[in-house]
Design an enzyme around this catalytic site. Structure first.
Site, short mmCIF file in Angstrom:
data_model
loop_
_atom_site.label_atom_id
_atom_site.label_comp_id
_atom_site.label_asym_id
_atom_site.label_seq_id
_atom_site.Cartn_x
_atom_site.Cartn_y
_atom_site.Cartn_z
N ARG A 143 0.85 -1.19 0.00
CA ARG A 143 0.00 0.00 0.00
C ARG A 143 0.88 1.24 0.00
O ARG A 143 1.77 1.38 0.84
CB ARG A 143 -0.89 0.00 1.25
N ASP A 148 -6.70 -2.37 2.23
CA ASP A 148 -7.16 -1.32 3.14
C ASP A 148 -7.65 -2.00 4.41
O ASP A 148 -8.46 -2.92 4.35
CB ASP A 148 -8.32 -0.54 2.48
N ASP A 194 -9.35 -0.96 7.98
CA ASP A 194 -9.95 0.12 8.76
C ASP A 194 -10.46 -0.43 10.09
O ASP A 194 -11.14 -1.47 10.12
CB ASP A 194 -11.12 0.75 8.01
P1 ATP Z 1 -12.20 5.56 4.48
O1 ATP Z 1 -11.58 5.82 5.84
O2 ATP Z 1 -13.29 6.52 4.11
O3 ATP Z 1 -12.61 4.12 4.29
P2 ATP Z 1 -9.65 5.05 3.30
O4 ATP Z 1 -9.75 3.78 4.08
O5 ATP Z 1 -9.32 4.95 1.85
O6 ATP Z 1 -11.04 5.87 3.44
P3 ATP Z 1 -7.08 5.65 4.24
O7 ATP Z 1 -6.25 6.30 3.18
O8 ATP Z 1 -6.89 4.18 4.44
O9 ATP Z 1 -8.62 6.01 3.98
O10 ATP Z 1 -6.82 6.34 5.65
C1 ATP Z 1 -6.73 7.73 5.78
C2 ATP Z 1 -6.51 8.07 7.25
O11 ATP Z 1 -7.66 7.74 8.03
C3 ATP Z 1 -5.39 7.31 7.95
O12 ATP Z 1 -4.17 7.95 7.82
C4 ATP Z 1 -5.85 7.21 9.41
O13 ATP Z 1 -5.07 8.02 10.26
C5 ATP Z 1 -7.26 7.77 9.37
N1 ATP Z 1 -8.26 7.05 10.17
C6 ATP Z 1 -9.15 7.66 10.99
N2 ATP Z 1 -9.93 6.78 11.59
C7 ATP Z 1 -9.55 5.55 11.14
C8 ATP Z 1 -10.00 4.23 11.41
N3 ATP Z 1 -11.03 4.02 12.26
N4 ATP Z 1 -9.39 3.20 10.78
C9 ATP Z 1 -8.38 3.45 9.91
N5 ATP Z 1 -7.88 4.67 9.61
C10 ATP Z 1 -8.47 5.72 10.22
MG MG Z 2 -11.42 2.44 3.96
MG MG Z 3 -8.29 2.96 5.34
#
Ligand code: ATP
Ligand code: MG
Ligand code: MG
Length: 170
Positions: free
Chosen positions: A83, A96, A98
């Site tokens: 990633r 991804d 989350d």
């Molecule tokens: P989404 O969060 O809408 O699914 P995404 O997964 O594509 O979008 P990322 O690029 O993976 O977004 O993460 C962006 C930022 O989100 C990370 O740098 C992280 O600090 C932040 N973040 C905030 N809350 C969370 C969470 N619950 N889980 C993962 N990342 C988080």
């Molecule tokens: Mg996501």
């Molecule tokens: Mg994410």
């Protein structure tokens, strides 16, 4: 000890393999070495539509890591699976991870929001959550089975031969 739910998604490379590899990594950090994973779903992409379909699942495990340590571990696992950070939001990615829920905790900081901001709007998250735990209530939001029929649908289809399973580290 806190029960954590983590969403897994992939739309680049061998999507199912990326998720399987991530589950092994998560089992290494799970407190009892066990991770329970939902069935896998194929789903339409969110955001930019000129990208491949996703494979999505949700897993649950117990951890003694605090939520920020757990987030750092999720980002480490994303990185070892190729990633690249800093790309357009919701663009293609091999993995991804989350953090959806961390016990009953509610956290709002710049780095981390729990429950995850998108949790109530995404069928590819709510359906596997309901598969794992039909009685689940999201703190401050509501019951997954109430939210599911009202959320955006993303054309999710269950993947053949990818039923719920448990992964245990040796
Ligand atoms: P989404 O969060 O809408 O699914 P995404 O997964 O594509 O979008 P990322 O690029 O993976 O977004 O993460 C962006 C930022 O989100 C990370 O740098 C992280 O600090 C932040 N973040 C905030 N809350 C969370 C969470 N619950 N889980 C993962 N990342 C988080
Ligand atoms: Mg996501
Ligand atoms: Mg994410």
């Amino acid at each position: 000890m806190n029960r954590s739910y983590v969403a897994l998604g992939s739309n680049l490379g061998d999507r199912e393999q990326h998720i399987d590899d991530a589950l092994i990594e998560l089992a290494l950090l799970a407190h009892y070495g066990t991770v329970r994973c939902s069935p896998f779903y194929e789903t339409d992409p969110m955001g930019p539509q000129n990208q491949p379909a996703y494979v999505n699942a949700v897993c649950v495990f117990d951890t003694t890591l605090d939520p920020f340590e757990l987030l750092a571990e999720l980002q480490r696992i994303e990185s070892i699976q190729g990633r690249q950070r800093g790309r357009e939001r919701w663009s293609s990615r091999p993995l991804d991870l989350d953090l959806l829920l961390y016990g009953q905790r509610r956290i709002v900081t710049e780095r981390l929001t729990v429950p995850h901001v998108g949790i109530a709007e995404r069928s590819f998250v709510l359906q596997p959550l309901a598969d794992l735990d039909p009685g689940l209530v999201i703190p401050g939001v509501g019951a997954v089975t109430d939210l599911l029929p009202r959320c955006q649908q993303f054309g999710i289809r269950r993947l053949h031969l990818r039923d719920e399973k448990s992964i245990h580290r040796d």
